[in-house]
Design a protein around this motif. Structure first.
Motif, PDB file in Angstrom:
ATOM      1  N   GLU A  57      -7.780   2.128  -3.331  1.00 38.95           N
ATOM      2  CA  GLU A  57      -8.771   2.031  -1.224  1.00 38.95           C
ATOM      3  C   GLU A  57      -9.861   3.274  -1.274  1.00 38.95           C
ATOM      4  O   GLU A  57      -9.675   4.563  -1.465  1.00 38.95           O
ATOM      5  CB  GLU A  57      -7.821   2.138  -0.541  1.00 38.95           C
ATOM      6  CG  GLU A  57      -6.910   0.269  -0.443  1.00 38.95           C
ATOM      7  CD  GLU A  57      -6.182   0.329   0.907  1.00 38.95           C
ATOM      8  OE1 GLU A  57      -5.989   1.627   1.790  1.00 38.95           O
ATOM      9  OE2 GLU A  57      -4.701  -0.227   0.607  1.00 38.95           O
ATOM     10  N   ASN A  64      -4.752   5.069  -2.125  1.00 40.95           N
ATOM     11  CA  ASN A  64      -5.400   5.445  -1.211  1.00 40.95           C
ATOM     12  C   ASN A  64      -5.765   6.573  -2.187  1.00 40.95           C
ATOM     13  O   ASN A  64      -5.406   7.503  -2.513  1.00 40.95           O
ATOM     14  CB  ASN A  64      -5.543   6.428  -0.196  1.00 40.95           C
ATOM     15  CG  ASN A  64      -4.893   4.802   1.106  1.00 40.95           C
ATOM     16  OD1 ASN A  64      -5.671   4.674   1.532  1.00 40.95           O
ATOM     17  ND2 ASN A  64      -3.569   4.553   1.051  1.00 40.95           N
ATOM     18  N   LYS A  77     -11.111  -3.770   3.823  1.00 43.87           N
ATOM     19  CA  LYS A  77     -10.118  -3.571   4.698  1.00 43.87           C
ATOM     20  C   LYS A  77     -10.421  -3.900   5.933  1.00 43.87           C
ATOM     21  O   LYS A  77     -11.372  -2.443   6.235  1.00 43.87           O
ATOM     22  CB  LYS A  77      -8.621  -2.528   4.134  1.00 43.87           C
ATOM     23  CG  LYS A  77      -8.181  -3.526   3.179  1.00 43.87           C
ATOM     24  CD  LYS A  77      -7.197  -2.290   2.921  1.00 43.87           C
ATOM     25  CE  LYS A  77      -6.517  -2.949   3.787  1.00 43.87           C
ATOM     26  NZ  LYS A  77      -4.791  -1.803   2.708  1.00 43.87           N
ATOM     27  N   GLU A 116       1.099  -1.174   0.129  1.00 45.29           N
ATOM     28  CA  GLU A 116       0.298   0.087   0.194  1.00 45.29           C
ATOM     29  C   GLU A 116       0.925   1.114   0.016  1.00 45.29           C
ATOM     30  O   GLU A 116       1.990   1.403   1.413  1.00 45.29           O
ATOM     31  CB  GLU A 116      -0.883   0.220   1.242  1.00 45.29           C
ATOM     32  CG  GLU A 116      -1.614   0.964   1.208  1.00 45.29           C
ATOM     33  CD  GLU A 116      -2.894   1.688   2.411  1.00 45.29           C
ATOM     34  OE1 GLU A 116      -2.479  -0.023   3.279  1.00 45.29           O
ATOM     35  OE2 GLU A 116      -3.803   2.285   2.674  1.00 45.29           O
ATOM     36  N   ASP A 162     -11.776   0.714   2.189  1.00 40.72           N
ATOM     37  CA  ASP A 162     -10.912   0.677   2.887  1.00 40.72           C
ATOM     38  C   ASP A 162     -11.828   0.896   4.643  1.00 40.72           C
ATOM     39  O   ASP A 162     -12.357   1.896   4.990  1.00 40.72           O
ATOM     40  CB  ASP A 162      -9.412   2.343   2.861  1.00 40.72           C
ATOM     41  CG  ASP A 162      -8.895   1.791   3.743  1.00 40.72           C
ATOM     42  OD1 ASP A 162      -7.910   0.799   4.729  1.00 40.72           O
ATOM     43  OD2 ASP A 162      -7.878   2.945   3.574  1.00 40.72           O
TER      44      ASP A 162
HETATM   45 MG    MG Z   1      -5.594   2.518   3.173  1.00 46.14          MG
END
Ligand code: MG
Ligand code: C2E
Ligand code: MG
Ligand code: MG
Length: 286
Positions: free
Chosen positions: A152, A120, A203, A59, A182
């Motif tokens: 995400e 993200n 997640k 990530e 996320d």
């Molecule tokens: Mg994240």
């Protein structure tokens, strides 16, 4: 609050507060300049297979290399950037840089177990009218395959403009890009909209993982979510694993993936290739 502080203490408290506010305002106005000067950098945190701890993805996590204040984490600026719109420029840079870096790792080691890069995306960035086009052109510029990219997004996004969000999620998945929710469990829409949302990965937020070894209820809740996700064909990544016992418990529940300090902290790009090499199946057996 002011009780027992005394006049001098109260005045210092007030001036500290004012100072903190001025600092935040200063950071906020410096964000535009930071984009132009390319003051942002990325760290990468491994995402592993719980069963054998092999690295399967990384990530990208943004940091601001501030000229006078040093390295600042997202907590110091992402919210302000979301508010003043600079997150669109920052997020665009993050996407391009993360894909460029990932393509370079893949080119250097085509057989690597590293399959994807997670990026993200803030609500404001996602809701920009040309977001899907931005993703498409970032992939093309990096020479990256859509399958390498996992976006995400947060639960809050879905509440903004459900029709546009669903349409764009479909368009992204039609390209071959995958999407994760996320911090799952921290928003309030949670389970009910999972049916409608075209996503691939959940997640599970760290706050759900923290107590699984100490609270039977928390253990049962996570176990149920993992089972539900499996029935909906969603992969699950458990966030914030800090102890070996959590890894074992989650693996036993059937949760396939994890991320957390127990495996690795966010790392500098130069640290990643050695880490991947160390977690190849051959190296693990040796
Ligand atoms: Mg994240
Ligand atoms: P997130 O996406 O949920 O990322 C996970 C955060 O948890 C990271 O913090 C990571 O360093 C931290 N973390 C990972 N494992 C552990 C653990 O075992 N224990 C603890 N205590 N923490 C752990 P970080 O890097 O400070 O990022 C915070 C948040 O900032 C991210 O949460 C994400 O929401 C946001 N963010 C980071 N990079 C970007 C970006 O490029 N764009 C946008 N829009 N947001 C970003
Ligand atoms: Mg997260
Ligand atoms: Mg989180």
């Amino acid at each position: 609050l002011a009780k027992g502080m005394g006049k001098a203490g109260w005045q210092r408290y007030q001036s500290d507060l004012a100072h903190a506010m001025v600092q935040r305002l200063e950071l906020r106005t410096q964000l535009h300049e930071a984009i132009e000067d390319e003051q942002f950098v990325l760290q990468y945190q491994p995402i592993v297979e719980l069963v054998d701890q092999r690295v399967t993805g990384v990530e990208a996590l943004v940091r601001w290399q501030h000229p006078t204040r040093g390295l600042l984490g997202p907590f110091h600026f992402v919210e302000a950037a979301e508010e003043n719109g600079t997150i669109i420029g920052i997020g665009g840079w993050v996407m391009r840089e993360a894909l460029r870096q990932f393509a370079a790792w893949k080119a250097a080691d085509p057989d690597t177990s590293l399959r994807y890069i997670s990026v993200n995306v803030s609500p404001r960035q996602f809701l920009a009218p040309d977001f899907v086009e931005q993703v498409r052109s970032a992939l093309a510029a990096a020479g990256a395959r859509p399958e390498w990219l996992l976006l995400e997004v947060t639960e809050s996004l879905v509440l903004k403009d459900a029709a546009k969000v669903v349409q764009d999620l479909r368009a992204l998945r039609a390209l071959g890009v995958r999407v994760a929710i996320d911090d799952f469990g921290t928003g309030y829409s949670s389970l009910s909209y999972l049916r409608q949302m075209p996503v691939d990965v959940l997640k599970l937020d760290k706050s759900f993982i923290d107590d699984i070894l100490t609270s039977r209820q928390q253990h049962a809740l996570v176990d149920a979510i993992v089972t539900l996700a499996g029935n909906l064909d969603l992969a699950v990544v458990a966030e914030g694993i800090e102890e070996a016992g959590q890894r074992v418990a989650l693996d036993t529940m059937g949760c396939q993936y994890g991320q957390g300090y127990h495996f690795a902290k966010p790392l500098w790009p130069t640290e990643i290739p050695a880490l991947i090499e160390a977690t190849r199946p051959a190296a693990l057996l040796a």
